[in-house]
Design an enzyme around this catalytic site. Structure first.
Site, PDB file in Angstrom:
ATOM      1  N   CYS A 282      15.370 -15.035 -23.409  1.00 24.09           N
ATOM      2  CA  CYS A 282      14.900 -15.924 -24.474  1.00 24.09           C
ATOM      3  C   CYS A 282      15.696 -17.216 -24.561  1.00 24.09           C
ATOM      4  O   CYS A 282      15.124 -18.266 -24.864  1.00 24.09           O
ATOM      5  CB  CYS A 282      14.851 -15.172 -25.794  1.00 24.09           C
ATOM      6  SG  CYS A 282      13.479 -13.972 -25.773  1.00 24.09           S
TER       7      CYS A 282
ATOM      8  N   HIS B 227      11.440  -2.515 -28.974  1.00 25.83           N
ATOM      9  CA  HIS B 227      12.533  -3.243 -29.638  1.00 25.83           C
ATOM     10  C   HIS B 227      11.927  -4.267 -30.599  1.00 25.83           C
ATOM     11  O   HIS B 227      10.792  -4.705 -30.424  1.00 25.83           O
ATOM     12  CB  HIS B 227      13.400  -3.975 -28.595  1.00 25.83           C
ATOM     13  CG  HIS B 227      12.639  -5.025 -27.840  1.00 25.83           C
ATOM     14  ND1 HIS B 227      11.823  -4.717 -26.767  1.00 25.83           N
ATOM     15  CD2 HIS B 227      12.512  -6.358 -28.023  1.00 25.83           C
ATOM     16  CE1 HIS B 227      11.252  -5.817 -26.318  1.00 25.83           C
ATOM     17  NE2 HIS B 227      11.630  -6.832 -27.059  1.00 25.83           N
TER      18      HIS B 227
ATOM     19  N   LYS C  24       8.376 -14.895 -33.153  1.00 27.51           N
ATOM     20  CA  LYS C  24       7.649 -15.092 -31.888  1.00 27.51           C
ATOM     21  C   LYS C  24       7.252 -13.762 -31.265  1.00 27.51           C
ATOM     22  O   LYS C  24       7.814 -12.726 -31.624  1.00 27.51           O
ATOM     23  CB  LYS C  24       8.499 -15.905 -30.912  1.00 27.51           C
ATOM     24  CG  LYS C  24       9.737 -15.174 -30.480  1.00 27.51           C
ATOM     25  CD  LYS C  24      10.522 -16.006 -29.515  1.00 27.51           C
ATOM     26  CE  LYS C  24      11.836 -15.347 -29.179  1.00 27.51           C
ATOM     27  NZ  LYS C  24      11.699 -14.021 -28.556  1.00 27.51           N
TER      28      LYS C  24
ATOM     29  N   ASP D  74      17.308 -15.266 -31.375  1.00 26.18           N
ATOM     30  CA  ASP D  74      17.181 -13.797 -31.388  1.00 26.18           C
ATOM     31  C   ASP D  74      18.496 -13.042 -31.597  1.00 26.18           C
ATOM     32  O   ASP D  74      18.790 -12.091 -30.854  1.00 26.18           O
ATOM     33  CB  ASP D  74      16.518 -13.321 -30.082  1.00 26.18           C
ATOM     34  CG  ASP D  74      15.108 -13.878 -29.908  1.00 26.18           C
ATOM     35  OD1 ASP D  74      14.707 -14.760 -30.686  1.00 26.18           O
ATOM     36  OD2 ASP D  74      14.404 -13.434 -28.985  1.00 26.18           O
TER      37      ASP D  74
ATOM     38  N   HIS E 245       7.843  -8.157 -32.758  1.00 27.12           N
ATOM     39  CA  HIS E 245       6.719  -7.508 -32.089  1.00 27.12           C
ATOM     40  C   HIS E 245       5.975  -6.534 -32.999  1.00 27.12           C
ATOM     41  O   HIS E 245       6.597  -5.855 -33.822  1.00 27.12           O
ATOM     42  CB  HIS E 245       7.218  -6.716 -30.875  1.00 27.12           C
ATOM     43  CG  HIS E 245       7.918  -7.533 -29.836  1.00 27.12           C
ATOM     44  ND1 HIS E 245       7.450  -8.741 -29.385  1.00 27.12           N
ATOM     45  CD2 HIS E 245       9.067  -7.291 -29.135  1.00 27.12           C
ATOM     46  CE1 HIS E 245       8.277  -9.197 -28.447  1.00 27.12           C
ATOM     47  NE2 HIS E 245       9.266  -8.351 -28.281  1.00 27.12           N
TER      48      HIS E 245
HETATM   49  C1  VGL Z   1      14.352 -10.754 -25.222  1.00 24.50           C
HETATM   50  C2  VGL Z   1      13.815  -9.098 -23.728  1.00 24.50           C
HETATM   51  C3  VGL Z   1      12.712  -8.755 -24.469  1.00 24.50           C
HETATM   52  C4  VGL Z   1      15.298 -11.844 -25.643  1.00 24.50           C
HETATM   53  C5  VGL Z   1      13.246 -10.432 -25.972  1.00 24.50           C
HETATM   54  O1  VGL Z   1      15.354 -12.163 -26.861  1.00 24.50           O
HETATM   55  O2  VGL Z   1      15.999 -12.394 -24.760  1.00 24.50           O
HETATM   56  N1  VGL Z   1      14.625 -10.089 -24.093  1.00 24.50           N
HETATM   57  N2  VGL Z   1      12.437  -9.441 -25.593  1.00 24.50           N
HETATM   58 ZN    ZN Z   2      10.891  -8.738 -26.935  1.00 27.81          ZN
END
Ligand code: VGL
Ligand code: ZN
Length: 195
Positions: free
Chosen positions: A141, A77, A102, A16, A60
């Protein structure tokens, strides 16, 4: 200087590294941009060795259940296809990188790059036995990805200079690293990866 050597069976897994998790992004991780330089070093090493590179992305739909308006914990986000969901432009992601999207369903969140993706199967098909992992965020994540990797029987080397935490509660990042180590992850430095 200590050297860490990678071998066939190793794969790089970037978690990510997306604009919304960088300073100025919708869910900015403190110092999130600090992961880019060490990850670019790791990318160069893996490309030179012609070893696989995987990159996960939070992807998302609008109105995802993790967003505050839907009663979730986060500001909106990484909405699929938006600039915030794009990989950091300074990350030298090669075109051969295998991308895992994901948390793509509105009603389910997924912190792990293995959750609902083909990551394990794609990796096994390429003979991967160990993941070298870095990215964002340490306490969400990265933590859940590393747990799933270990549970699936992969070894994990965690790039401790190429991860940063959200730290909703102070110390979350440190606790996550300790937990990953307890479960069997080994800490290494990206800059120690031998060219
Ligand atoms: C993540 C919060 C919400 C991450 C993803 O990639 O760590 N954190 N969505
Ligand atoms: Zn997220």
């Amino acid at each position: 200087m200590s050297h860490t050597n990678i071998h066939p069976g190793d794969a790089l897994l970037l978690v990510d590294v997306q604009n919304d998790f960088l300073p100025g992004g919708a869910l900015a991780v403190p110092e999130g941009d600090a992961v880019i330089a060490p990850l670019n070093h790791a990318l160069a090493v893996f490309l030179r060795h012609r070893l696989p590179v995987f990159a996960s992305r939070d992807w998302h739909p609008p109105g995802h259940c993790s967003f505050r308006q839907q009663g979730g914990p986060w500001p909106p986000h990484c909405v699929a296809g938006t600039p915030g969901a794009a990989f950091a432009s300074k990350l030298n992601l090669p075109c051969e990188a295998l991308i895992l999207s994901k948390a793509t369903a509105a009603e389910q969140d997924a912190y792990s790059a293995f959750a609902g993706t083909e990551l394990a199967a794609l990796a096994r098909a390429r003979g991967v036995t160990r993941f070298v992992v870095g990215g964002l965020a340490t306490d969400y994540c990265v933590l859940n990805t590393v747990k799933d990797a270990l549970a699936a029987g992969f070894q994990v080397w965690l790039l401790e200079d190429a991860i940063r935490a959200v730290n909703v509660r102070p110390g979350d990042g440190e606790r996550a690293v300790a937990e990953m180590q307890r479960l069997g992850a080994r800490l290494i430095h990206a800059e120690d990866l031998a060219p």
